[in-house]
Design a protein around this motif. Structure first.
Motif, PDB file in Angstrom:
ATOM      1  N   UNK A   1      35.581  37.332  32.016  1.00 26.23           N
ATOM      2  CA  UNK A   1      34.893  37.225  33.309  1.00 26.23           C
ATOM      3  C   UNK A   1      35.846  37.538  34.464  1.00 26.23           C
ATOM      4  N   UNK A   2      37.080  37.040  34.412  1.00 18.13           N
ATOM      5  CA  UNK A   2      38.041  37.337  35.478  1.00 18.13           C
ATOM      6  C   UNK A   2      38.290  38.841  35.543  1.00 18.13           C
ATOM      7  N   UNK A   3      38.537  39.464  34.396  1.00 17.34           N
ATOM      8  CA  UNK A   3      38.788  40.909  34.376  1.00 17.34           C
ATOM      9  C   UNK A   3      37.593  41.709  34.859  1.00 17.34           C
ATOM     10  N   UNK A   4      36.415  41.352  34.381  1.00 24.85           N
ATOM     11  CA  UNK A   4      35.212  42.098  34.759  1.00 24.85           C
ATOM     12  C   UNK A   4      34.893  41.947  36.243  1.00 24.85           C
ATOM     13  N   UNK A   5      34.915  40.723  36.748  1.00 27.80           N
ATOM     14  CA  UNK A   5      34.573  40.549  38.161  1.00 27.80           C
ATOM     15  C   UNK A   5      35.627  41.154  39.077  1.00 27.80           C
ATOM     16  N   UNK A   6      36.894  41.142  38.638  1.00 33.70           N
ATOM     17  CA  UNK A   6      37.925  41.778  39.463  1.00 33.70           C
ATOM     18  C   UNK A   6      37.640  43.274  39.583  1.00 33.70           C
ATOM     19  N   UNK A   7      37.382  43.932  38.460  1.00 35.80           N
ATOM     20  CA  UNK A   7      37.206  45.386  38.476  1.00 35.80           C
ATOM     21  C   UNK A   7      35.840  45.837  38.976  1.00 35.80           C
ATOM     22  N   UNK A   8      34.836  44.979  38.915  1.00 33.92           N
ATOM     23  CA  UNK A   8      33.498  45.360  39.351  1.00 33.92           C
ATOM     24  C   UNK A   8      33.196  44.904  40.777  1.00 33.92           C
ATOM     25  N   UNK A   9      33.733  43.758  41.172  1.00 32.71           N
ATOM     26  CA  UNK A   9      33.376  43.181  42.467  1.00 32.71           C
ATOM     27  C   UNK A   9      34.545  43.103  43.444  1.00 32.71           C
ATOM     28  N   UNK A  10      35.602  42.411  43.057  1.00 30.86           N
ATOM     29  CA  UNK A  10      36.661  42.077  44.010  1.00 30.86           C
ATOM     30  C   UNK A  10      37.558  43.262  44.362  1.00 30.86           C
ATOM     31  N   UNK A  11      37.896  44.122  43.415  1.00 30.74           N
ATOM     32  CA  UNK A  11      38.758  45.269  43.715  1.00 30.74           C
ATOM     33  C   UNK A  11      38.007  46.353  44.505  1.00 30.74           C
ATOM     34  N   UNK A  12      36.806  46.797  44.064  1.00 32.85           N
ATOM     35  CA  UNK A  12      36.101  47.830  44.839  1.00 32.85           C
ATOM     36  C   UNK A  12      35.744  47.403  46.259  1.00 32.85           C
TER      37      UNK A  12
END
Length: 104
Positions: A71-82
C-alpha cells in the motif's frame, strides 16, 4: 480469505504514511536508501497495528507488514509522487543544498 482488523488498520495507515516518510527522506539519498527506510516504516506499521489489535502472532504480523509495503509503494507511485506532494515535502525538509540545487 478476508482481511483481519489489524490488516485493515495497517492498510489504512499505510495510505497516509508516504508524506510522513517524505519528511525524513532527503532528495540526495539514493533510491535504495529511500526504499530501505520505507521498508522499516512498513515493518513498524505492521508490527504496531498487529500489537494494538491484540493479534501479535505470525500470520497477522507478516500479513500486516506485507500489506503495508504494498500500500505504501502503490499510493506513493499513484497518488503522492504524481501530485508532487511527497517530493515537495522532501525538498522542503531537506537538510542541505537540495533547495539551492532546485533554484539553479
Amino acid at each position: 480469505m478476508p482481511l483481519s482488523d489489524a490488516e485493515l488498520w495497517a492498510a489504512a495507515l499505510a495510505v497516509v504514511l508516504p508524506p510522513i516518510i517524505a519528511i525524513v527522506n532527503q532528495p540526495r539519498w539514493s533510491g535504495a536508501v529511500k526504499g530501505l527506510f520505507m521498508l522499516l516504516v512498513a515493518t513498524l506499521d505492521g508490527l504496531g497495528t498487529a500489537y494494538f489489535n491484540d493479534s501479535f502472532h505470525g500470520r497477522t504480523i507478516v500479513g500486516c507488514i506485507l500489506l503495508a509495503v504494498i500500500i505504501i509503494g502503490a499510493t506513493y507511485h499513484v497518488l503522492w509522487k504524481p501530485s508532487g506532494i511527497a517530493p515537495g515535502i522532501e525538498r522542503a525538509t531537506s537538510t542541505n543544498g537540495a533547495r539551492a540545487a532546485t533554484s539553479q
